[in-house]
Design a protein around this motif. Structure first.
Motif, PDB file in Angstrom:
ATOM      1  N   GLN A 262       0.817  -1.376  -0.035  1.00  0.00           N
ATOM      2  CA  GLN A 262      -0.013  -0.100   0.065  1.00  0.00           C
ATOM      3  C   GLN A 262       0.979   1.271   0.025  1.00  0.00           C
ATOM      4  N   GLY A 263       2.168   1.195   0.192  1.00  0.00           N
ATOM      5  CA  GLY A 263       2.946   2.406   0.271  1.00  0.00           C
ATOM      6  C   GLY A 263       3.822   2.205   1.512  1.00  0.00           C
ATOM      7  N   TRP A 264       4.251   3.426   1.790  1.00  0.00           N
ATOM      8  CA  TRP A 264       4.923   3.714   3.078  1.00  0.00           C
ATOM      9  C   TRP A 264       4.046   4.026   4.060  1.00  0.00           C
ATOM     10  N   ARG A 265       4.165   3.066   5.135  1.00  0.00           N
ATOM     11  CA  ARG A 265       3.430   3.042   6.389  1.00  0.00           C
ATOM     12  C   ARG A 265       3.413   4.255   7.300  1.00  0.00           C
ATOM     13  N   GLY A 266       2.879   5.175   7.648  1.00  0.00           N
ATOM     14  CA  GLY A 266       2.821   6.180   8.813  1.00  0.00           C
ATOM     15  C   GLY A 266       2.062   6.356   9.527  1.00  0.00           C
ATOM     16  N   PRO A 267       2.437   6.362  10.902  1.00  0.00           N
ATOM     17  CA  PRO A 267       3.575   7.020  11.343  1.00  0.00           C
ATOM     18  C   PRO A 267       4.440   5.602  11.564  1.00  0.00           C
ATOM     19  N   GLU A 273      -1.757   5.056  10.169  1.00  0.00           N
ATOM     20  CA  GLU A 273      -2.602   6.162   9.828  1.00  0.00           C
ATOM     21  C   GLU A 273      -2.775   6.643   8.429  1.00  0.00           C
ATOM     22  N   LYS A 274      -1.713   6.474   7.659  1.00  0.00           N
ATOM     23  CA  LYS A 274      -1.667   6.880   6.391  1.00  0.00           C
ATOM     24  C   LYS A 274      -0.740   6.144   5.808  1.00  0.00           C
ATOM     25  N   GLU A 281       7.599  11.782   0.519  1.00  0.00           N
ATOM     26  CA  GLU A 281       6.261  12.352   0.918  1.00  0.00           C
ATOM     27  C   GLU A 281       6.508  11.859   2.519  1.00  0.00           C
ATOM     28  N   PHE A 282       6.410  10.364   2.824  1.00  0.00           N
ATOM     29  CA  PHE A 282       6.364   9.721   3.896  1.00  0.00           C
ATOM     30  C   PHE A 282       7.284  10.620   4.996  1.00  0.00           C
ATOM     31  N   TRP A 283       8.387  11.026   4.726  1.00  0.00           N
ATOM     32  CA  TRP A 283       9.433  11.453   5.620  1.00  0.00           C
ATOM     33  C   TRP A 283       9.040  12.947   5.891  1.00  0.00           C
ATOM     34  N   GLN A 284       8.614  13.681   4.980  1.00  0.00           N
ATOM     35  CA  GLN A 284       8.407  15.019   5.117  1.00  0.00           C
ATOM     36  C   GLN A 284       7.029  15.238   5.910  1.00  0.00           C
ATOM     37  N   SER A 285       5.945  14.345   5.663  1.00  0.00           N
ATOM     38  CA  SER A 285       4.522  14.390   6.133  1.00  0.00           C
ATOM     39  C   SER A 285       4.269  14.148   7.539  1.00  0.00           C
ATOM     40  N   VAL A 286       5.195  13.185   8.130  1.00  0.00           N
ATOM     41  CA  VAL A 286       4.690  12.675   9.628  1.00  0.00           C
ATOM     42  C   VAL A 286       5.167  13.493  10.294  1.00  0.00           C
ATOM     43  N   ASP A 287       4.395  13.892  11.585  1.00  0.00           N
ATOM     44  CA  ASP A 287       4.776  14.906  12.396  1.00  0.00           C
ATOM     45  C   ASP A 287       5.636  14.060  13.619  1.00  0.00           C
TER      46      ASP A 287
END
Length: 333
Positions: A262-267, A273-274, A281-287
């Protein structure tokens, strides 16, 4: 040594490189899930890993690109059951060619068909076999008879063939620590290269009540801490003290990143969660500040090694005593 020297030195060099660049967050481990297919339906596992659909499978190129994108020195092949992945040989060879270290996480059922004699032993590959107890307990957790005996057979055969073999045991609410000690003794007799004892972790899609609350983790891991003085456990002493409630750490969710169909799993590995299409995108988007703080209610009972062993490593710079303990633990076991 508890870990082969080349693994230890590669991890140290990885930290030095990022330190010189001023990076405080970077992946240590890539959890790579090539497929959502498994030949078991274990009681504590996440149901999304059991779809079996052909579209829920990564291509070989996607897997290797994820290894490149993350830059992690260690790649843990999980899933699903990675020994089912048709391109497993090419995946292992491609990761080794990138000078990464592989932990092939498996229930062991297919090792004699898809790994032994197919994928050659290599000092960059460790086969990590799942064992949650002795015969009755493990077969019950796996919901199938004969799984324990097959796993032990594959441990014995793997050692004979020259593979590096470790085991992974999840501690649940009903886990009998006396039984775990007997298991550790048995695995030592079979000359396994290491044993990981980890608190049971609850996926969002698993509703059963056999996972440990924080206070229950503390109680059980006080006993695990005692076992670590007798057996070749791979968790650091500081992490085990954290699991036993003797010290605290922030989480390091960025240290173990997960790539799935499904892609990079975050967090993190446990909380999906997403999902993100690209690593950037994953690295820059997760808080990361939020998830490091452990203020989210879903983090309260989590004491998973994937989130906290990197925190132990980060904390060594502030404690010469812990740094010395770590060196003795690894080099003078």
């Amino acid at each position: 040594m508890r870990f082969p020297l080349h693994i230890t030195t590669d991890m140290i060099k990885h930290q030095i490189r990022h330190g010189l660049k001023g990076n405080t967050r970077y992946p240590f481990v890539l959890m790579l899930e090539p497929l959502y297919t498994c030949n078991l339906a274990c009681l504590g596992c996440s149901v999304e890993r059991h779809t079996g659909r052909i579209e829920d499978r990564l291509t070989l190129d996607e897997c290797l690109q994820a290894a490149d994108d993350s830059g992690a020195p260690v790649v843990s092949l999980c899933g699903g059951e990675p020994t089912i992945y048709p391109e497993l040989k090419g995946l292992v060879e491609g990761i080794i060619a990138r000078k990464r270290h592989i932990y092939l996480c498996t229930n062991g059922l297919l090792l004699d068909r898809t790994v032994y004699g197919v994928v050659a032993p290599h000092n960059r590959m460790t086969i990590n076999i799942h064992l949650d107890g002795l015969k009755q307990t493990h077969d019950q957790v796996c919901d199938r008879e004969g799984v324990f005996e097959k796993a032990i057979e594959m441990i014995r055969e793997g050692k004979r063939l020259g593979y590096r073999i470790t085991t992974n045991t999840t501690i649940f609410k009903e886990t009998d620590l006396d039984e775990v000690e007997v298991l550790c003794r048995l695995l030592r007799e079979h000359r396994v290269d290491g044993m990981l004892l980890s608190p049971g972790y609850q996926y969002a899609s698993v509703e059963s009540d056999f996972f440990l609350a924080r206070e229950e983790i503390h109680q059980k891991f006080q006993r695990v801490l005692d076992l670590s003085k007798q057996y070749r456990l791979t968790s650091t002493p500081m992490f085990l003290e954290f699991a036993a409630g003797m010290r605290e750490y922030p989480c390091s969710p960025w240290s173990t990143v997960t790539y799935t169909p499904q892609g990079w799993r975050g967090p993190c590995y446990l909380i999906g969660e997403k999902y993100y299409r690209t690593f950037e995108e994953f690295w820059q988007s997760v808080d990361w500040d939020y998830w490091e703080s452990r203020q989210d209610p879903r983090c309260y009972n989590c004491k998973m090694h994937s989130g906290f062993e990197a925190s132990v490593v980060r904390g060594l710079r502030n404690s010469p005593k812990d740094m010395l303990r770590m060196a003795i633990w690894n080099f003078l076991e």
